[in-house]
Scaffold this active site. Structure first.
Site, PDB file in Angstrom:
ATOM      1  CG  ASP A  68       2.064   7.965 -10.873  1.00 32.55           C
ATOM      2  OD1 ASP A  68       1.850   6.746 -10.904  1.00 32.55           O
ATOM      3  OD2 ASP A  68       1.636   8.762 -11.724  1.00 32.55           O
ATOM      4  CD  GLU A 115       7.138  16.517 -11.016  1.00 32.53           C
ATOM      5  OE1 GLU A 115       6.833  15.743 -11.938  1.00 32.53           O
ATOM      6  OE2 GLU A 115       7.463  17.687 -11.195  1.00 32.53           O
ATOM      7  CB  SER A 131      -8.539   7.783  -2.421  1.00 33.08           C
ATOM      8  OG  SER A 131      -8.875   8.276  -3.647  1.00 33.08           O
ATOM      9  CG  LEU A 132      -6.740   2.447  -0.699  1.00 35.36           C
ATOM     10  CD1 LEU A 132      -5.970   1.369  -1.441  1.00 35.36           C
ATOM     11  CD2 LEU A 132      -7.286   1.898   0.620  1.00 35.36           C
ATOM     12  CE  LYS A 158      -3.056   2.077  -4.160  1.00 36.30           C
ATOM     13  NZ  LYS A 158      -3.057   2.579  -5.530  1.00 36.30           N
ATOM     14  CE  LYS A 194      -8.591  -3.565   0.261  1.00 45.69           C
ATOM     15  NZ  LYS A 194      -9.265  -4.232  -0.871  1.00 45.69           N
ATOM     16  CE  LYS A 222       1.611   4.571  -4.440  1.00 44.64           C
ATOM     17  NZ  LYS A 222       0.752   5.718  -4.585  1.00 44.64           N
ATOM     18  CB  CYS A 229      43.005  11.926 -25.455  1.00 47.95           C
ATOM     19  SG  CYS A 229      42.167  11.332 -26.924  1.00 47.95           S
ATOM     20  CB  CYS A 271      38.174   8.581 -28.758  1.00 44.51           C
ATOM     21  SG  CYS A 271      39.863   9.076 -28.467  1.00 44.51           S
TER      22      CYS A 271
HETATM   23  S1  IVH Z   1      -9.316  -1.062  -1.991  1.00 52.83           S
HETATM   24  C1  IVH Z   1     -11.593   2.136  -0.103  1.00 52.83           C
HETATM   25  N1  IVH Z   1      -7.597  -2.738  -3.007  1.00 52.83           N
HETATM   26  O1  IVH Z   1      -6.203   2.021  -5.466  1.00 52.83           O
HETATM   27  C2  IVH Z   1     -10.715   1.106  -0.637  1.00 52.83           C
HETATM   28  N2  IVH Z   1      -7.809  -0.614  -4.014  1.00 52.83           N
HETATM   29  O2  IVH Z   1      -6.211   4.716  -3.885  1.00 52.83           O
HETATM   30  C3  IVH Z   1     -10.362   1.384  -2.019  1.00 52.83           C
HETATM   31  N3  IVH Z   1      -6.386  -0.289  -5.952  1.00 52.83           N
HETATM   32  O3  IVH Z   1      -8.883   3.589  -6.809  1.00 52.83           O
HETATM   33  C4  IVH Z   1     -10.084   0.246  -2.810  1.00 52.83           C
HETATM   34  N4  IVH Z   1      -5.457  -2.263  -5.938  1.00 52.83           N
HETATM   35  O4  IVH Z   1      -8.594   1.250  -7.697  1.00 52.83           O
HETATM   36  C5  IVH Z   1      -8.137  -1.532  -3.086  1.00 52.83           C
HETATM   37  N5  IVH Z   1      -6.129  -4.354  -3.848  1.00 52.83           N
HETATM   38  C6  IVH Z   1      -6.668  -3.130  -3.914  1.00 52.83           C
HETATM   39  C7  IVH Z   1      -6.303  -2.203  -4.906  1.00 52.83           C
HETATM   40  C8  IVH Z   1      -6.901  -0.954  -4.920  1.00 52.83           C
HETATM   41  C9  IVH Z   1      -5.534  -1.097  -6.565  1.00 52.83           C
HETATM   42  C10 IVH Z   1      -6.708   1.094  -6.375  1.00 52.83           C
HETATM   43  C11 IVH Z   1      -8.181   1.335  -6.398  1.00 52.83           C
HETATM   44  C12 IVH Z   1      -8.376   2.723  -5.852  1.00 52.83           C
HETATM   45  C13 IVH Z   1      -7.023   3.157  -5.480  1.00 52.83           C
HETATM   46  C14 IVH Z   1      -7.101   3.718  -4.079  1.00 52.83           C
END
Ligand code: IVH
Length: 713
Positions: free
Chosen positions: A32, A34, A81-82, A115, A291, A315, A411, A468
């Site tokens: 991940d 990389e 995605s985040l 997460k 959030k 992260k 040795c 050894c």
């Molecule tokens: S919020 C727009 N909350 O992370 C907000 N996502 O990179 C998107 N994920 O595919 C989701 N734990 O599956 C949210 N507590 C959490 C999360 C979470 C894991 C995953 C989610 C998404 C990815 C986002």
């Protein structure tokens, strides 16, 4: 073509291939970390050259199109995605950015969540009835996995009635995952049945969701937490905690670790708290998510390309990293065993720099087949020993296969083949924490770490291991032997750290145990050693002098006789009473001692029968004042024969001292609580042992009751 542009196209290409391997085939070919760095590089080129961005860029879509026999379903609202943050500064920047985008906001409340490291899904409920479960897919179209979703017991098929009415339609977003303990059982079962072992809980969860036969999914221990809303008709919410309370009311599983906070500083504190307890969390997480709590503000903020502007993932430092294998060496331990070790280009894994990694034994070496110049994926989590997960062979001509050496690298003596048993402490996810060659030491470690879900696993090295034959001639064995001899639980000599010891050995001041007790002959030379002034020499000589008066069992333990850990040493001392009797005991006399079996007895016999050992013992004994086991009879003590376990943190007395006292009074200290346990001494923050003792009705005494307990005994 311009070099950056060429690189940009190459990156697009690589990321597309990796997305395919990861999302579609469930079979990632890189770590991940990389992947994240390739993506970061792509994003930064795009920030500098916005005109180059084409709709095909991986940054312009979220995943890849599914490739399967499931029918597809278009999400009513895209699954985003985040954006990732890796440090405090990224988080402060996110906060500043958010405030700037919201012209009138001064303060913001945030909703914090772990997460989850699982698979994202969208659950569609119409008027409270689950009608569809869909994978995330490319973010806009996913796969319809409704029949698999229905097998997951924690997902309600019909929502529970609560204060809020059911919306006409709602997309509940969340994560499917497998708990660490369930994952362990799943893999144990797979192993027993000769099936494929899953690499990690996330792969197992994602793979299970994509089974065409729901009967298979049904037996996989899948779990779910809701973490957001997609489309929603007929109900509105103001703040996220209201959303989660409502979800909980409807019977949807919510993560208990979620929290509402009032500032960005509190977010950072939340991150720290979660990170510190990560090992104890029963499922895998790879960071936390912050959030903006107000849904109105979320709507104002909107989204850019891949992610919402109102949320960010903080992260954890990568637990996996890729680095180059610079060399593979064989290290010689104090018992002479040669262990293959990979020397690596230093790399940060989970916040710690790793530059070498044990390959454990010849089987592991053969399995991984690492060669100089190859790359290796290294993993560690918490205090887990770095482990080589996989080797990525170098392109072109690879280095040569690493073979078992015929001669000791230290040795040059011939090596020979032998067998051994090791004891490995593993955590609840079955990851290795620490390795011991004696069960006693492993148990001691367990009882010193009472709050963690750890257990001992026996590893029999089935393939031969190499040793050894140089014994007292091999510098590595000699060094290991003296390091053990002076260590705290053995002779407890301060001031003989690794460097000083190395230097004294290489100058031949120390060649055998007795030499340590004649070091004052070399005072002047000692004072001349680098970083070793008069004061340190005085202290060292004093500490050596003090160590000469030593319990018989400690001295026996210090000798480093194979298979003789602290417990065996104590048993030898308390049953045979003096050094001479022990050193002359017959095989049968040794076997008569509790806890000593034929293997250990023969090791002890071999040790004392050896002429070189006899010579060295004759030399050292006149320097020592051995304290023989106390003559106090334990017969009359109420503690005699009692099985006592200790747990939790002790404030009033060091744990070792308490153990010593109890043993002197005839008690047997055990590392676990069982039906046989008579008393549990519970310090602060006692955990599972205390629960077990309560269950089994074992007498429990707290630390402040120890005094009375001992006096009465
Ligand atoms: S919020 C727009 N909350 O992370 C907000 N996502 O990179 C998107 N994920 O595919 C989701 N734990 O599956 C949210 N507590 C959490 C999360 C979470 C894991 C995953 C989610 C998404 C990815 C986002």
């Amino acid at each position: 073509m311009n070099i950056t542009r060429e690189r940009y196209q190459e990156l697009q290409h690589q990321i597309r291939d990796h997305d395919h391997a990861y999302y579609t085939l469930d079979n990632p070919t890189i770590s991940d970390h990389e992947y994240d760095s390739l993506f970061q590089e792509l994003l930064s080129i795009e920030t500098d050259n916005p005109l180059w961005i084409s709709p095909e860029s991986p940054s312009q879509r979220v995943g890849v199109k599914p490739e399967s026999d499931f029918s597809t379903f278009k999400h009513y609202k895209s699954m985003l995605s985040l954006a990732n943050a890796f440090n405090d500064k990224d988080i402060f920047d996110f906060h500043e950015r958010t405030l700037k985008n919201l012209t009138d906001a001064k303060k913001l409340q945030y909703f914090c969540e772990p997460k989850m490291d699982g698979a994202a899904v969208s659950l569609i409920y119409e008027d409270g009835i689950l009608v569809r479960g869909v994978t995330r897919g490319d973010g806009s179209v996913g796969e319809d996995i409704t029949s698999n979703i229905r097998t997951i017991k924690s997902i309600p098929l019909i929502l529970k009635e609560s204060r809020k009415p059911f919306p006409r339609l709602i997309e509940i977003r969340g994560e499917i995952f497998i708990r660490k303990a369930a994952f362990k059982r799943l893999n144990q079962l797979a192993e027993q049945e000769g099936q494929k072992i899953f690499a990690n809980p996330r792969n197992a969860a994602a793979g299970s969701l994509r089974q065409l036969d729901p009967m298979i999914t049904n037996v996989r221990p899948l779990d779910f937490f809701a973490h957001g809303v997609g489309a929603c008709e007929g109900v509105s919410f103001l703040v996220l905690d209201e959303v989660f309370d409502t979800f909980a009311g409807w019977g949807l599983p919510i993560n208990k670790l979620n929290a509402m906070v009032d500032s960005i500083d509190d977010c950072l504190q939340y991150f720290k708290d979660i990170e510190a307890t990560r090992d104890q969390i029963p499922f895998d997480i790879d960071g936390v998510v912050f959030k903006v709590a107000s849904l109105e503000l979320q709507a104002d903020l909107g989204e850019i390309a891949r992610s919402p502007r109102w949320a960010i993932a903080h992260k954890f430092a990568a637990e996996e990293a890729v680095t180059t294998i610079e060399n593979i060496e064989f290290q010689v331990g104090r018992t002479g065993i040669l262990t293959p070790v990979a020397k690596l280009t230093s790399v940060n894994v989970g916040g710690v720099n790793v530059s070498k990694c044990t390959l454990h034994n010849m089987d592991e070496l053969k399995r991984l087949d690492p060669r100089v110049g190859d790359e290796a994926v290294i993993k560690r989590a918490g205090d887990v020993i770095p482990k080589m997960i996989r080797v990525i062979p170098a392109a072109g001509v690879r280095g040569s296969v690493v073979l078992a050496p015929k001669f000791c690298p230290s040795c040059n003596s011939k090596v020979f083949i032998n067998f051994q048993t090791d004891w490995l402490i593993v955590n609840s996810a079955n990851e290795p924490i620490k390795k011991f060659s004696s069960l006693y030491e492993a148990n001691l470690y367990l009882s010193d770490h009472p709050h963690r879900e750890l257990q001992i696993k026996e590893i029999k090295i089935s393939s031969p291991f190499i040793k050894c034959s140089g014994r007292n001639l091999c510098p590595e064995i000699i060094q290991g032997k003296f390091t053990h001899f002076v260590s705290r639980k053995a002779m407890d000599i301060d001031g003989l750290g690794q460097e000083i010891l190395d230097s004294l050995i290489s100058k031949k001041f120390i060649q055998e145990y007795a030499d340590i007790y004649s070091l004052n002959k070399h005072r002047l030379e000692l004072e001349g050693l680098e970083r070793f002034g008069k004061k340190s020499v005085d202290n060292l000589i004093e500490s050596i002098k003090k160590s000469a008066q030593v319990d018989l069992f400690r001295f026996l333990f210090a000798l480093g006789i194979e298979e003789v850990g602290e417990t065996t040493a104590r048993n030898l001392a308390s049953h045979l009473h003096d050094f001479k009797t022990i050193s002359q005991a017959s095989f049968d006399e040794l076997l008569a001692i509790p806890d000593i079996g034929p293997r250990v007895a023969s090791k002890i016999k071999d040790y004392f029968d050896d002429e070189e050992n006899q010579r060295q013992l004759t030399n050292i004994l006149p320097h020592l004042d051995l304290i023989l086991p106390s003559a106090i009879s334990t017969q009359g003590s109420r503690l005699s024969g009692l099985h006592i376990a200790i747990t939790g943190k002790l404030i009033l007395m060091p744990r070792d001292e308490l153990k010593e006292l109890l043993i002197q009074k005839g008690a047997k200290i055990t590392s676990t609580v069982s039906k046989k346990t008579n008393v549990l001494i519970a310090g602060e923050n006692a955990g599972s042992k205390l629960i077990k003792a309560n269950e089994l009705d074992v007498k429990i005494i707290t630390e402040d009751q120890i005094g009375n307990f001992l006096n009465d005994a």
